[in-house]
Design a protein around this motif. Structure first.
Motif, PDB file in Angstrom:
ATOM      1  N   TYR A 106      30.721  31.102  16.559  1.00 33.92           N
ATOM      2  CA  TYR A 106      29.694  30.156  16.129  1.00 33.92           C
ATOM      3  C   TYR A 106      29.108  29.518  17.381  1.00 33.92           C
ATOM      4  CZ  TYR A 106      27.242  26.527  13.573  1.00 33.92           C
ATOM      5  OH  TYR A 106      26.265  25.714  13.046  1.00 33.92           O
ATOM      6  N   ASN A 107      27.787  29.553  17.516  1.00 33.11           N
ATOM      7  CA  ASN A 107      27.128  29.062  18.720  1.00 33.11           C
ATOM      8  C   ASN A 107      26.438  27.728  18.435  1.00 33.11           C
ATOM      9  OD1 ASN A 107      25.604  28.581  21.004  1.00 33.11           O
ATOM     10  ND2 ASN A 107      25.111  30.727  21.322  1.00 33.11           N
ATOM     11  N   ALA A 108      27.036  26.666  18.908  1.00 33.71           N
ATOM     12  CA  ALA A 108      26.510  25.328  18.634  1.00 33.71           C
ATOM     13  C   ALA A 108      25.209  25.046  19.376  1.00 33.71           C
ATOM     14  CB  ALA A 108      27.552  24.278  19.012  1.00 33.71           C
ATOM     15  N   ASP A 109      24.837  25.871  20.363  1.00 30.87           N
ATOM     16  CA  ASP A 109      23.614  25.633  21.134  1.00 30.87           C
ATOM     17  C   ASP A 109      22.353  26.084  20.408  1.00 30.87           C
ATOM     18  OD1 ASP A 109      24.909  24.541  23.373  1.00 30.87           O
ATOM     19  OD2 ASP A 109      25.382  26.537  24.131  1.00 30.87           O
ATOM     20  N   LEU A 110      22.497  26.838  19.345  1.00 25.26           N
ATOM     21  CA  LEU A 110      21.323  27.370  18.646  1.00 25.26           C
ATOM     22  C   LEU A 110      20.759  26.350  17.661  1.00 25.26           C
ATOM     23  CD1 LEU A 110      22.711  30.934  17.910  1.00 25.26           C
ATOM     24  CD2 LEU A 110      20.678  30.459  19.261  1.00 25.26           C
ATOM     25  N   GLU A 111      19.455  26.094  17.752  1.00 31.21           N
ATOM     26  CA  GLU A 111      18.807  25.213  16.783  1.00 31.21           C
ATOM     27  C   GLU A 111      18.670  25.910  15.432  1.00 31.21           C
ATOM     28  OE1 GLU A 111      15.120  23.800  18.281  1.00 31.21           O
ATOM     29  OE2 GLU A 111      16.019  22.711  19.943  1.00 31.21           O
ATOM     30  N   LEU A 112      18.226  27.160  15.465  1.00 27.50           N
ATOM     31  CA  LEU A 112      18.169  27.981  14.262  1.00 27.50           C
ATOM     32  C   LEU A 112      19.446  28.795  14.244  1.00 27.50           C
ATOM     33  CD1 LEU A 112      16.423  28.964  11.834  1.00 27.50           C
ATOM     34  CD2 LEU A 112      15.621  30.806  13.318  1.00 27.50           C
ATOM     35  N   ASN A 113      20.353  28.469  13.313  1.00 30.42           N
ATOM     36  CA  ASN A 113      21.701  29.003  13.392  1.00 30.42           C
ATOM     37  C   ASN A 113      22.157  29.517  12.039  1.00 30.42           C
ATOM     38  OD1 ASN A 113      24.164  29.637  14.540  1.00 30.42           O
ATOM     39  ND2 ASN A 113      24.451  27.610  15.445  1.00 30.42           N
ATOM     40  N   GLY A 114      23.075  30.444  12.058  1.00 30.22           N
ATOM     41  CA  GLY A 114      23.725  30.863  10.834  1.00 30.22           C
ATOM     42  C   GLY A 114      24.670  29.776  10.350  1.00 30.22           C
ATOM     43  N   ALA A 115      25.076  29.886   9.105  1.00 34.96           N
ATOM     44  CA  ALA A 115      25.958  28.876   8.532  1.00 34.96           C
ATOM     45  C   ALA A 115      27.378  29.026   9.082  1.00 34.96           C
ATOM     46  CB  ALA A 115      25.963  28.992   7.016  1.00 34.96           C
ATOM     47  N   PHE A 116      28.141  27.969   8.939  1.00 29.63           N
ATOM     48  CA  PHE A 116      29.551  27.913   9.303  1.00 29.63           C
ATOM     49  C   PHE A 116      30.336  28.024   8.005  1.00 29.63           C
ATOM     50  CE2 PHE A 116      32.309  26.090  12.798  1.00 29.63           C
ATOM     51  CZ  PHE A 116      33.515  26.241  12.136  1.00 29.63           C
ATOM     52  N   TYR A 117      31.220  29.011   7.922  1.00 29.94           N
ATOM     53  CA  TYR A 117      32.005  29.257   6.716  1.00 29.94           C
ATOM     54  C   TYR A 117      33.472  29.024   7.042  1.00 29.94           C
ATOM     55  CZ  TYR A 117      27.705  31.708   5.435  1.00 29.94           C
ATOM     56  OH  TYR A 117      26.390  32.019   5.165  1.00 29.94           O
ATOM     57  N   CYS A 118      34.161  28.197   6.256  1.00 29.60           N
ATOM     58  CA  CYS A 118      35.523  27.854   6.636  1.00 29.60           C
ATOM     59  C   CYS A 118      36.329  27.348   5.447  1.00 29.60           C
ATOM     60  CB  CYS A 118      35.488  26.775   7.721  1.00 29.60           C
ATOM     61  SG  CYS A 118      37.045  26.548   8.571  1.00 29.60           S
ATOM     62  N   CYS A 119      37.620  27.722   5.423  1.00 28.96           N
ATOM     63  CA  CYS A 119      38.542  27.206   4.409  1.00 28.96           C
ATOM     64  C   CYS A 119      39.951  27.189   5.010  1.00 28.96           C
ATOM     65  CB  CYS A 119      38.490  28.075   3.151  1.00 28.96           C
ATOM     66  SG  CYS A 119      39.614  27.533   1.839  1.00 28.96           S
ATOM     67  N   LEU A 120      40.289  26.078   5.666  1.00 33.45           N
ATOM     68  CA  LEU A 120      41.633  25.930   6.213  1.00 33.45           C
ATOM     69  C   LEU A 120      41.924  24.481   6.536  1.00 33.45           C
ATOM     70  CD1 LEU A 120      41.955  27.032   9.958  1.00 33.45           C
ATOM     71  CD2 LEU A 120      39.768  26.508   8.910  1.00 33.45           C
ATOM     72  N   MET A 121      43.209  24.154   6.622  1.00 32.66           N
ATOM     73  CA  MET A 121      43.640  22.857   7.122  1.00 32.66           C
ATOM     74  C   MET A 121      43.724  22.985   8.640  1.00 32.66           C
ATOM     75  SD  MET A 121      44.039  20.828   4.513  1.00 32.66           S
ATOM     76  CE  MET A 121      44.881  19.496   5.373  1.00 32.66           C
ATOM     77  N   GLN A 122      42.878  22.249   9.335  1.00 29.88           N
ATOM     78  CA  GLN A 122      42.797  22.387  10.785  1.00 29.88           C
ATOM     79  C   GLN A 122      43.575  21.282  11.486  1.00 29.88           C
ATOM     80  OE1 GLN A 122      41.238  24.907  12.870  1.00 29.88           O
ATOM     81  NE2 GLN A 122      42.694  23.799  14.159  1.00 29.88           N
ATOM     82  N   GLY A 123      44.551  21.684  12.301  1.00 27.64           N
ATOM     83  CA  GLY A 123      45.282  20.738  13.122  1.00 27.64           C
ATOM     84  C   GLY A 123      44.775  20.756  14.549  1.00 27.64           C
ATOM     85  N   PHE A 124      45.300  19.832  15.373  1.00 28.95           N
ATOM     86  CA  PHE A 124      44.820  19.688  16.747  1.00 28.95           C
ATOM     87  C   PHE A 124      46.010  19.482  17.678  1.00 28.95           C
ATOM     88  CE2 PHE A 124      41.346  18.537  13.998  1.00 28.95           C
ATOM     89  CZ  PHE A 124      40.263  19.192  14.573  1.00 28.95           C
ATOM     90  N   LYS A 125      46.456  20.559  18.268  1.00 27.86           N
ATOM     91  CA  LYS A 125      47.609  20.539  19.170  1.00 27.86           C
ATOM     92  C   LYS A 125      47.257  19.932  20.518  1.00 27.86           C
ATOM     93  CE  LYS A 125      50.869  23.768  21.347  1.00 27.86           C
ATOM     94  NZ  LYS A 125      51.289  25.197  21.427  1.00 27.86           N
ATOM     95  N   TYR A 126      46.025  20.149  20.978  1.00 25.50           N
ATOM     96  CA  TYR A 126      45.652  19.759  22.331  1.00 25.50           C
ATOM     97  C   TYR A 126      44.954  18.401  22.402  1.00 25.50           C
ATOM     98  CZ  TYR A 126      46.554  24.731  22.873  1.00 25.50           C
ATOM     99  OH  TYR A 126      47.125  25.973  22.840  1.00 25.50           O
ATOM    100  N   SER A 127      44.076  18.121  21.458  1.00 26.98           N
ATOM    101  CA  SER A 127      43.293  16.886  21.527  1.00 26.98           C
ATOM    102  C   SER A 127      43.960  15.714  20.829  1.00 26.98           C
ATOM    103  CB  SER A 127      41.906  17.116  20.919  1.00 26.98           C
ATOM    104  OG  SER A 127      42.014  17.381  19.528  1.00 26.98           O
ATOM    105  N   GLY A 128      44.924  15.982  19.947  1.00 26.79           N
ATOM    106  CA  GLY A 128      45.604  14.901  19.251  1.00 26.79           C
ATOM    107  C   GLY A 128      44.828  14.319  18.080  1.00 26.79           C
ATOM    108  N   LYS A 129      43.743  14.962  17.684  1.00 25.43           N
ATOM    109  CA  LYS A 129      42.981  14.489  16.532  1.00 25.43           C
ATOM    110  C   LYS A 129      43.791  14.665  15.250  1.00 25.43           C
ATOM    111  CE  LYS A 129      38.445  15.746  18.442  1.00 25.43           C
ATOM    112  NZ  LYS A 129      37.241  16.586  18.226  1.00 25.43           N
ATOM    113  N   GLU A 130      43.387  13.956  14.215  1.00 28.62           N
ATOM    114  CA  GLU A 130      44.090  14.038  12.941  1.00 28.62           C
ATOM    115  C   GLU A 130      43.686  15.308  12.187  1.00 28.62           C
ATOM    116  OE1 GLU A 130      44.727  11.340   8.872  1.00 28.62           O
ATOM    117  OE2 GLU A 130      43.683  10.521  10.627  1.00 28.62           O
ATOM    118  N   GLU A 131      44.651  15.959  11.575  1.00 29.71           N
ATOM    119  CA  GLU A 131      44.400  17.159  10.782  1.00 29.71           C
ATOM    120  C   GLU A 131      43.449  16.854   9.623  1.00 29.71           C
ATOM    121  OE1 GLU A 131      47.666  20.047   9.153  1.00 29.71           O
ATOM    122  OE2 GLU A 131      47.251  18.561   7.586  1.00 29.71           O
TER     123      GLU A 131
END
Length: 296
Positions: A106-131
């Motif tokens: 997924y390329n966040a730099d594109l203004e005209l972009n395809g959709a982001f498709y996702c289905c998961l519980m995302q954790g953060f080992k490195y940044s310490g953000k909340e799941e």
């Protein structure tokens, strides 16, 4: 029914994910876990070894820092492949547009972009953000066709994995294999994200220098077929958007010490894309020159 291939680096993580699989899969299965502390091979080579040794028709390649959540997810997985003859590769996260400019799936730099498709519980080992539950279903579907998927969990048929093996010669490390296999299988089959299977992924991606080097190799390899536009974006507008994304890419690469010559080589490879047909790829040289001159 399902062969699960894991490239392992942590015995505790492996034990947890194996228990999670056993508790939730709901169909006959095998886990082919390769201790890479001993083997010391790239993930593509490990996954190809797993394919060769798999006993079942469906092969699932997964990271070991995962917990399966959906009950009887193996039954759902088999049903998805049985009811979709054109399906070649399945994941739980992916993008609907794989850009010409080097990027992740997924390329966040594109203004005209395809959709982001996702289905998961995302954790953060490195940044310490909340799941959090990362659920993005822009078409409100059970199965969404995408351009490429994330490698934390990928499933295919053994016959397809044998037809399109992981490129262990090109990718000797642990990055970009998911984009590469998505593009390879996507030349003959559909690549898709499912919303019927939920898992927990305990860590986020890390975009290191090694990751960037692998991404560049994959883009050079597949430049002639990029972009992959499963979301049906207006291709007449893509040239401008890709050029803007390339400018951002050039600036980041120059910040990290890339040379003008190296970036020019990437442009030359990207010129194979239909987006830059008819000599339009020279516009990227002009853009690079302007970015370069501003830094002189």
């Amino acid at each position: 029914m399902i062969s699960i291939v894991i490239c392992s680096a942590n015995p505790e993580d492996l034990s947890r994910v194996e228990q999670s699989i056993e508790n939730t899969i709901g169909v006959p299965f095998e886990v082919l876990a390769f201790d890479n502390n001993v083997l010391k091979k790239g993930i593509c080579e490990i996954y190809n070894m797993g394919t060769r040794n798999a006993r079942y028709d469906i092969v699932c390649f997964m990271h070991e820092d995962i917990e399966m959540i959906t009950a009887n997810w193996g039954q759902k997985l088999v049903a998805i492949f049985d009811s979709n003859a054109s399906l070649g590769l399945l994941g739980v996260a992916g993008g609907g547009y794989k850009s010409v400019v080097p990027s992740s799936w997924y390329n966040a730099d594109l203004e005209l972009n395809g959709a982001f498709y996702c289905c998961l519980m995302q954790g953060f080992k490195y940044s310490g953000k909340e799941e959090f539950l990362d659920y993005r279903n822009p078409r409100n579907e059970k199965l969404s066709k995408v351009a490429s998927i994330d490698g934390c969990w990928m499933c295919t048929r053994k016959s397809i994995a044998e037809q399109y093996p992981f490129d262990e010669k090109l990718l000797t490390g642990f990055h970009a294999y998911d984009i590469d296999i998505s593009l390879a299988i996507g030349t003959s089959y559909e690549v898709a994200v499912t919303y019927e299977i939920l898992l927990r992924h305990f860590s986020e991606g890390a975009f290191s220098r090694d990751w960037e080097e692998a991404i560049l190799k994959v883009h050079e390899k597949w430049s002639a077929i990029l972009p992959v536009n499963t979301d049906g974006l207006n291709e007449a507008e893509l040239l401008r958007n890709e050029r803007k994304a390339f400018k951002a890419f050039h600036n980041r690469q120059l910040d990290q010490g890339s040379t003008y010559g190296r970036l020019a080589r990437i442009i030359r490879k990207s010129g194979k894309s239909r987006i830059f047909a008819g000599g339009k790829w020279y516009k990227l040289y002009v853009d690079l020159w302007r970015v370069w001159k501003k830094r002189a």
